[in-house]
Motif scaffolding. Sequence first.
Motif, PDB file in Angstrom:
ATOM      1  N   ARG A 136     -31.775 -26.447   5.141  1.00 23.34           N
ATOM      2  CA  ARG A 136     -31.818 -25.248   4.301  1.00 23.34           C
ATOM      3  C   ARG A 136     -31.247 -25.501   2.907  1.00 23.34           C
ATOM      4  N   LEU A 139     -33.685 -25.138  -0.292  1.00 21.84           N
ATOM      5  CA  LEU A 139     -33.904 -23.740  -0.657  1.00 21.84           C
ATOM      6  C   LEU A 139     -32.650 -23.146  -1.291  1.00 21.84           C
ATOM      7  N   TRP A 272     -37.679 -25.011  -1.621  1.00 17.33           N
ATOM      8  CA  TRP A 272     -38.256 -24.751  -0.291  1.00 17.33           C
ATOM      9  C   TRP A 272     -39.241 -25.846   0.091  1.00 17.33           C
ATOM     10  N   ASP A 275     -37.538 -28.954   1.372  1.00 16.20           N
ATOM     11  CA  ASP A 275     -37.110 -28.819   2.764  1.00 16.20           C
ATOM     12  C   ASP A 275     -38.276 -29.055   3.717  1.00 16.20           C
ATOM     13  N   ARG A 276     -39.454 -28.548   3.356  1.00 18.79           N
ATOM     14  CA  ARG A 276     -40.620 -28.680   4.221  1.00 18.79           C
ATOM     15  C   ARG A 276     -41.128 -30.119   4.308  1.00 18.79           C
TER      16      ARG A 276
END
Length: 408
Positions: A136, A139, A272, A275-276
């Motif tokens: 996390r 993000l 984000w 992170d993905r």
Amino acid sequence: MTTAPARTRRPLPWLMLVVSVFAQAAGTVVVATPAFLIPLLHVQQHLPLEQAGLLATAPNLGLVATLIAWGGAADRWGERNVLAIGLALAAVAAFAATLTQGLVPLGALLVLAGAGTASVNAASGRVVVGWFPPERRGLAMGIRQSCQPLGVAAAALAVPALVAGGDIAPALIFGGVLVAVSAVLCLIVIIDPPRPGRADAPAHHTVNPYRRDGLLWRIHAVSVLLVAPQYALSTFGLVWLEVDQGWSPLAAGILVAVAQFLGALGRIAVGWLSDRVGSRLRPLRWVALAGIVALLLTAAAGGLHLAVAVAITYVLASCIAVADNGLAFTSVAEIAGPFWSGRALGAQNTGQFLGAALVGPGVGALIGVVGYPIAFALVAIAPAVATPLIPKDAAVARLRDTLEATRS
């Protein structure tokens, strides 16, 4: 053995993130305000653009001089006190600047204000890295880094209106109030994240990251290069739209604010995304490549004086120009580890703001020689040089495996 208080056992990471965002945005307002004084100083008071640009970089000089020191203080004494003391110093300097006369005393106090806001750059980054897990963290850091364009957007909207009467004091008071409030909030809300013992830490976190390899040096160099488009567009965007493109101050201020607001959302989006995809460095390379194209399109639209195209390309280029910051910042903290992250983040921002300090007078002088369109096109050289310097994920993984094998 003492029992930690309940507040320490159950911290509220998202609340601390909100306070960190507000603190960084408030500090950014103080740092960005002189750039939005350029139309008043240059157009109405006839100050040469080079001198106005130098005044706009004064807070960045304070940042450059103190970032590593603030980072070292956060490593040693914790984040909460560093944040509160630094922001209080910035507030005092901003208020004092309203009482001074002459560019030299004003510039000196702006340098001091910038030095105070520098505390937020390293310390609040450590708060995010310390309280958020890796899955996390991208993000969270993207949200934290969104405060910089949000602060610029707030300054773009507020400063022109506040100085409409020809007095810069209201704009300085605005920034001073924001950092004063944020100092109090940090003192109340921020909790220093837990620090692991060296015996329990991975080997790649206990070794001096600047001696073991060149990864951090390369990321620092990339960030210095990528700061050139960001500060060229934010520092000279307003005066470019008003003087060269013939926009009204209100319309120009709104466009710059929109660009910065969307840039803040862009930082969250790429955080984000990192992170993905499980990587900070791959998206960083994509951002650098996109920045080249966006700057060239902005230069072409400005050269042709196409109002709609100018608006679209300026917003696009501004969004891309700020998108890299959170990715590089997170990479530096993760590679440096908890024992070096404060100093590494301080070094990261030192390089960035040193580059930013050169952008003001450098690009200002360049605009005076070749004009705005060609100057913006030449700025695209910076991301072109930066792209091949970005480390590959495999290099980071190999380093980590090697150090762990050596330790075992």
